[in-house]
Write an enzyme that holds these catalytic residues in place. Structure first.
Site, PDB file in Angstrom:
ATOM      1  N   ASP A 480       1.192  -1.240   0.238  1.00  0.00           N
ATOM      2  CA  ASP A 480       0.316  -0.110  -0.474  1.00  0.00           C
ATOM      3  C   ASP A 480       1.355   0.777   0.049  1.00  0.00           C
ATOM      4  O   ASP A 480       0.453   2.059   0.799  1.00  0.00           O
ATOM      5  CB  ASP A 480      -0.752  -0.296   1.176  1.00  0.00           C
ATOM      6  CG  ASP A 480      -0.226  -0.345   2.694  1.00  0.00           C
ATOM      7  OD1 ASP A 480       1.270  -0.482   2.067  1.00  0.00           O
ATOM      8  OD2 ASP A 480      -1.146   0.211   3.509  1.00  0.00           O
ATOM      9  N   GLU A 481       1.079   1.137  -1.179  1.00  0.00           N
ATOM     10  CA  GLU A 481       2.785   2.492  -1.565  1.00  0.00           C
ATOM     11  C   GLU A 481       2.480   3.177  -2.692  1.00  0.00           C
ATOM     12  O   GLU A 481       1.726   3.853  -3.202  1.00  0.00           O
ATOM     13  CB  GLU A 481       4.149   2.509  -0.601  1.00  0.00           C
ATOM     14  CG  GLU A 481       4.917   3.623  -0.089  1.00  0.00           C
ATOM     15  CD  GLU A 481       6.278   3.256   0.918  1.00  0.00           C
ATOM     16  OE1 GLU A 481       5.410   2.007   1.788  1.00  0.00           O
ATOM     17  OE2 GLU A 481       6.833   3.948   0.432  1.00  0.00           O
ATOM     18  N   ASP A 488      14.840   7.777  -3.540  1.00  0.00           N
ATOM     19  CA  ASP A 488      14.590   6.866  -4.399  1.00  0.00           C
ATOM     20  C   ASP A 488      14.990   7.142  -5.751  1.00  0.00           C
ATOM     21  O   ASP A 488      16.045   6.996  -6.498  1.00  0.00           O
ATOM     22  CB  ASP A 488      13.826   5.671  -4.049  1.00  0.00           C
ATOM     23  CG  ASP A 488      13.192   5.571  -2.778  1.00  0.00           C
ATOM     24  OD1 ASP A 488      13.037   6.647  -1.639  1.00  0.00           O
ATOM     25  OD2 ASP A 488      13.233   3.996  -2.664  1.00  0.00           O
ATOM     26  N   GLU A 751      14.069  -3.632  -1.206  1.00  0.00           N
ATOM     27  CA  GLU A 751      14.230  -2.772  -0.040  1.00  0.00           C
ATOM     28  C   GLU A 751      15.335  -2.626   0.466  1.00  0.00           C
ATOM     29  O   GLU A 751      16.231  -1.659   0.925  1.00  0.00           O
ATOM     30  CB  GLU A 751      13.125  -1.905   0.092  1.00  0.00           C
ATOM     31  CG  GLU A 751      12.540  -1.242   0.861  1.00  0.00           C
ATOM     32  CD  GLU A 751      11.563  -0.680   1.282  1.00  0.00           C
ATOM     33  OE1 GLU A 751      10.511  -2.145   1.756  1.00  0.00           O
ATOM     34  OE2 GLU A 751      10.517   0.106   2.172  1.00  0.00           O
ATOM     35  N   HIS A 772      12.379  -3.062  -5.577  1.00  0.00           N
ATOM     36  CA  HIS A 772      12.736  -1.329  -5.566  1.00  0.00           C
ATOM     37  C   HIS A 772      13.488  -1.491  -5.726  1.00  0.00           C
ATOM     38  O   HIS A 772      15.073  -1.822  -6.696  1.00  0.00           O
ATOM     39  CB  HIS A 772      13.282  -1.279  -3.529  1.00  0.00           C
ATOM     40  CG  HIS A 772      12.889  -0.214  -2.471  1.00  0.00           C
ATOM     41  ND1 HIS A 772      10.992  -0.004  -2.848  1.00  0.00           N
ATOM     42  CD2 HIS A 772      13.065   0.735  -2.333  1.00  0.00           C
ATOM     43  CE1 HIS A 772      11.255   1.342  -1.824  1.00  0.00           C
ATOM     44  NE2 HIS A 772      12.337   1.015  -1.771  1.00  0.00           N
TER      45      HIS A 772
HETATM   46  C1  RAM Z   1       9.720   3.785   2.343  1.00  0.00           C
HETATM   47  C2  RAM Z   1      10.706   3.453   1.042  1.00  0.00           C
HETATM   48  C3  RAM Z   1      10.780   4.259  -0.025  1.00  0.00           C
HETATM   49  C4  RAM Z   1      11.741   5.336   0.945  1.00  0.00           C
HETATM   50  C5  RAM Z   1      11.255   5.983   2.526  1.00  0.00           C
HETATM   51  C6  RAM Z   1      11.409   6.468   2.716  1.00  0.00           C
HETATM   52  O1  RAM Z   1       8.729   3.961   2.417  1.00  0.00           O
HETATM   53  O2  RAM Z   1      11.475   2.606   1.618  1.00  0.00           O
HETATM   54  O3  RAM Z   1      11.568   4.271  -0.856  1.00  0.00           O
HETATM   55  O4  RAM Z   1      11.339   6.583  -0.037  1.00  0.00           O
HETATM   56  O5  RAM Z   1      10.430   4.768   3.280  1.00  0.00           O
END
Ligand code: RAM
Length: 902
Positions: A480-481, A488, A751, A772
């Site tokens: 959910d993002e 990034d 990630e 990611h």
């Molecule tokens: C999370 C993810 C995203 C990053 C933020 C700060 O939502 O890792 O890539 O930019 O944190």
């Protein structure tokens, strides 16, 4: 006799063929034959072919035609520009198609023929040209019940159509049909921008879809980014709570007359088979609700609802700049199996972003549920905890009439595995296909080596990019993002520009960065749907770093011109908060997801002071602003910001550096940033590099960097002569390292360095994306240093190419290529039987400085001849362990004794 004659003629024609100069690959605004451009001075680029080495363009001539009439001729221009050459004729008109051709002259006295024509089409330059009205379906919805609406209209054409262009946009997403045929091949249109300020429309040539006499147009709308829940606070309806359509077809008849068919109060609306659609949760489609034939004429819509006309300004409408999303690769199941928990799961073999298309025969009302997952857990069960609140399901309810095909429309999933429930009958591979969706950018880079794990790493980087370049640069495409995190994007932007042509992709996104800046501050996600407007160091810097990287990679100065205010406003916003030139306040993400062992009882966590990081980025952004001001001839700004930069660095040294040159944070990231951004006085740099190496050694040759240090880590090592340490990090297979996930079976970049731990358990599901791109930023070093392909700043966009391979002793070959606007650059080095062979391709109309790892000129041959005897390669001298030569275009093969230590 006859045969010899034939052979002679053949070789003669081959020879003349070789001598030919030709032009092709014509681009307008970096796109092939674009429709609906919003530029009044579009820029042209072309590529030149010649088999003769050292070929340069000395002059060009462009002509632009409307129909048969030449409306602009540049005349013969003495220039070597063949990229981003702007149209300078009389004003171009809206809704008009133009053709253009180019011919060139070269330095060998040759002239090309006119190129084959390319075309471009100008969209609606003035909002007054929109005759369409915004319409909304007139049926009632409730917040719980929001089926996707259908909108339709029939119309009659009495004359013969010469050309027709459909202009379409929506509140929400749209999928349009004309006479039963889908309009265009794009998905998730109109894409995602900061809708309240900038809403893109797309233009389609629909000439071939129109019929004599009766026609029907039908459009389906989906919630998409407009009103799906975005972020994790259950916030939906971020741009509005009603879907709407704006569409017009501009028709020109063969007799020259014109007509516009447009959305207005006479359209009809109905409820579609898409009963539910959310980006995170997925879609529910009930085929029993399908309106067969609704996009064709003659359909009975008497029972349909009407529409409401919305009075709304059209001032936010803009033409589309980037390549919209298209269907890309498809995957067949590599395995269909039952997990220990008894679930039926399909493995597509690749973590990808898109959806599954399925075929099925069943009974009316049969309900199939597809769930999506990136990984299986330790026991081999389907694992979805890391999707957090995202349901990520596709629910299909069958009509029950023969074979049916299903796929989602207005959502996507990040997955490798699909759990299937309720499927009538056996799961057969031929009935399932995974389709990858991403922005339709050209693939430009290839990178292969003799090391299979590094090849898999490159594969993972590319798939991290494919999965996250879905109209905006996103992070987690599965949970959910799915947001446009700025940090990034900046970290990965230079790598991205090797793998694919991301010029227009970022040009568009940067305009949203600017649109969403508040007093210069850059929100952490763009488009800004989190409402968080604080500058976080390394995130906000996307405003300066991305434009600069696009300039370097593509020579696109217009991006810098257009982003200058945004860049400056960002630097100014930091300056306002800084005290005594120190940016030491506010909340920052810091070196996000750096190495942090759970049982950190010996201080091994690589925590870097966040304000130390902030100061480094403050300096870097200021430096990029100065560079840009210089290019744009803004001398006052150059002077002003140069003084500021000086003070920023002094403040850094006062605050964070001991007299002997130790940084207050003894982490890799601290040293990397200080060295990468030239924060330290010259005399303290080498010792700092040494400390960095000692730090790496203290972790037994492991990296400990997070999102901000990682992109520059190997670059800094290379810069200070520690190639072998950089290679050790690259080839490290245990956590934390780039190859650790590869060894754990990853098909994308993760990630976190340890998304899956060595014991096969997972990192915290609260934040554990397996797709990611941030750590994939090592790709830039792989292309630029391992293969050695780079651009000099005195010839950005690979007008002046550097080839300087940094050879690693665990490799017998490294090969990379890059399609630049001039043509393909490639560099392949091989180590074979004590010989080192470097094969290079340099496109026409560029020049190259090539650094050959060799002890002396006499030891080098080029295509079998001693280098000293090759007249078209100029030997310049020696630099470290390289012999430096200069060349123009062509293919070159250098051979020398292997001095690289293998
Ligand atoms: C999370 C993810 C995203 C990053 C933020 C700060 O939502 O890792 O890539 O930019 O944190």
């Amino acid at each position: 006799m006859k045969r010899t004659l034939l052979l002679c003629t053949l070789s003669l024609s081959l020879l003349t063929g070789y001598a030919q100069l030709s032009v092709n690959h014509l681009l307008t605004e970096n796109l092939k034959n674009p429709i609906g451009l919003g530029e009044t001075q579009p820029r042209f680029s072309w590529q030149i072919q010649s088999k003769i080495r050292n070929t340069r363009q000395t002059a060009y001539e462009i002509k632009v035609l409307e129909g048969k009439q030449v409306i602009w001729s540049s005349g013969k221009v003495q220039s070597d520009s063949s990229v981003h050459v702007a149209y300078k004729g009389s004003p171009l008109r809206s809704d008009t198609r133009y053709e253009w051709q180019v011919k060139v002259w070269d330095n060998h006295g040759k002239t090309s023929a006119w190129s084959a024509p390319a075309y471009f089409h100008i969209g609606l330059l003035d909002t007054l040209e929109w005759k369409a009205e915004w319409i909304q379906a007139a049926f009632n919805e409730t917040p719980e019940n929001r089926p996707a609406p259908l909108l339709r209209k029939e119309f009659t054409l009495n004359k013969k159509v010469k050309s027709a262009t459909a202009y379409i946009t929506s509140h929400g997403l749209y999928e349009a049909y004309l006479n039963g045929q889908r309009i265009g091949e794009y998905w998730l249109t109109p894409g995602w921008t900061s809708y309240n300020k900038r809403l893109q429309y797309q233009a389609y040539d629909v000439t071939g879809l129109l019929q004599n006499n009766k026609n029907a147009i039908g459009v389906m709308l989906g919630n998409g980014w407009y009103r799906s829940i975005l972020g994790w606070r259950n916030n939906g309806d971020l741009y509005g709570n009603k879907l709407a359509l704006l569409l017009q077809i501009n028709i020109t008849y063969t007799d020259g007359s014109k007509e516009i068919v447009a959305t207005d109060g006479t359209w009809k609306s109905a409820i579609s088979e898409i009963l539910y659609s959310q980006i995170y949760n997925g879609e529910i489609i009930d085929a029993r609700n399908k309106k067969e034939g609704w996009t064709k004429s003659g359909y009975n819509d008497a029972a349909w609802y009407g529409v409401n006309v919305l009075k709304e300004s059209k001032s936010v409408l803009i033409a589309t700049v980037n390549e919209p999303v298209k269907k890309q690769e498809t995957f067949k199941p590599i395995k269909i199996f039952t997990t220990p928990a008894g679930e039926q799961v399909i493995d597509f073999g690749q973590n990808l972003v898109g959806w599954v298309k399925l075929k099925v025969k069943g009974k009316p009302g049969d309900r199939i549920v597809l769930s999506h997952a990136e990984v299986l857990d330790k026991k081999g069960n389907f694992y979805i905890e890391n999707l957090r609140a995202a349901k990520a399901q596709a629910v299909y309810i069958l009509k029950g009439e023969g074979e049916e095909t299903f796929h989602p429309y207005f959502t996507w999933y990040g997955f490798r595995y699909v759990k299937v429930e309720g499927y009538p009958g056996e799961l057969r591979p031929e009935n399932f296909e995974a389709v990858a969706l991403y922005s339709d950018m050209e693939t430009t880079g290839t990178f292969t080596t003799s090391h299979p794990l590094i090849n898999q790493l490159q594969h993972n980087i590319q798939w991290g990019q494919r999965g996250n370049f879905l109209d905006v640069p996103t992070d987690c495409p599965q949970r959910d993002e799915r947001l446009g995190w700025t940090g990034d994007a900046q970290a990965f932007s230079r790598t991205a520009a090797f793998n694919m042509n991301v010029n227009n992709f970022f040009a568009k996104w940067l305009k949203d960065v600017e649109a969403d800046q508040i007093d210069g501050r850059v929100p952490q996600v763009i488009p800004n749907v989190l409402g968080n407007n604080a500058n976080s160091a390394g995130w906000g810097d996307a405003a300066t770093i991305v434009p600069w990287n696009m300039y370097l990679a593509y020579g696109d100065k217009r991006i810098l011109e257009r982003q200058y205010n945004s860049m400056k406003a960002y630097v100014e916003s930091i300056r306002r908060t800084a005290k005594d030139d120190l940016w030491n306040s506010g909340w920052h993400y810091g070196d996000w997801l750096f190495y942090r062992p759970f049982d950190d009882n010996d201080g091994k966590s690589a925590v870097t002071d966040k304000y130390l990081i902030a100061q480094c980025f403050y300096a870097h952004s200021t430096q990029l602003l100065i560079n840009t001001a210089r290019l744009l001839n803004k001398q006052e700004d150059v002077a002003e910001y140069s003084q500021l930069l000086d003070r920023i660095k002094k403040a850094f040294n006062r605050e964070y550096v001991t007299p002997s040159g130790r940084l207050v944070s003894s982490t890799q990231t601290a040293y990397v940033l200080a060295l990468q951004f030239d924060m330290l006085p010259q005399e303290l740099r080498q010792q700092a590099a040494k400390r960095l190496v000692q730090n790496i050694e203290s972790y037994n040759n492991h990296l400990t960097t997070g999102f901000l240090g990682t992109p520059y880590l190997c670059h800094v090592l290379t810069k200070f002569g520690y190639d072998s340490v950089a290679y050790k990090l690259l080839l490290q297979e245990t956590y934390p390292s780039w190859l650790y996930p590869v060894k754990m079976g990853a098909t994308t970049i993760w990630e976190r360095w340890d998304g899956i731990k060595p014991d096969s358990t997972f990192q915290n599901p609260g934040m554990n994306s397996f797709n990611h791109y941030a750590y994939g930023a090592i790709g830039d070093w792989m292309y630029r240093k391992m293969a050695g392909i780079d651009t000099y700043e005195d010839g950005v966009g690979y007008k002046h190419i550097q080839i300087k391979p940094h050879v690693g002793d665990k490799f017998t070959y490294v090969s990379a290529s890059l399609k630049t606007y001039y043509g393909t650059v490639s560099s392949t080095w091989k180590s074979e039987n004590g010989k080192f062979i470097l094969t290079i391709e340099i496109p026409v109309n560029t020049k190259a400085t090539i650094l050959i790892p060799a002890a002396e000129v006499a030891a080098i041959t080029e295509s079998g001849k001693s280098l000293n005897d090759v007249s078209d390669v100029e030997v310049v001298g020696k630099e470290d362990n390289y012999v430096v030569v200069k060349t123009g275009s062509g293919l070159y093969s250098f051979e020398t004794n292997d001095i690289t230590g293998k």
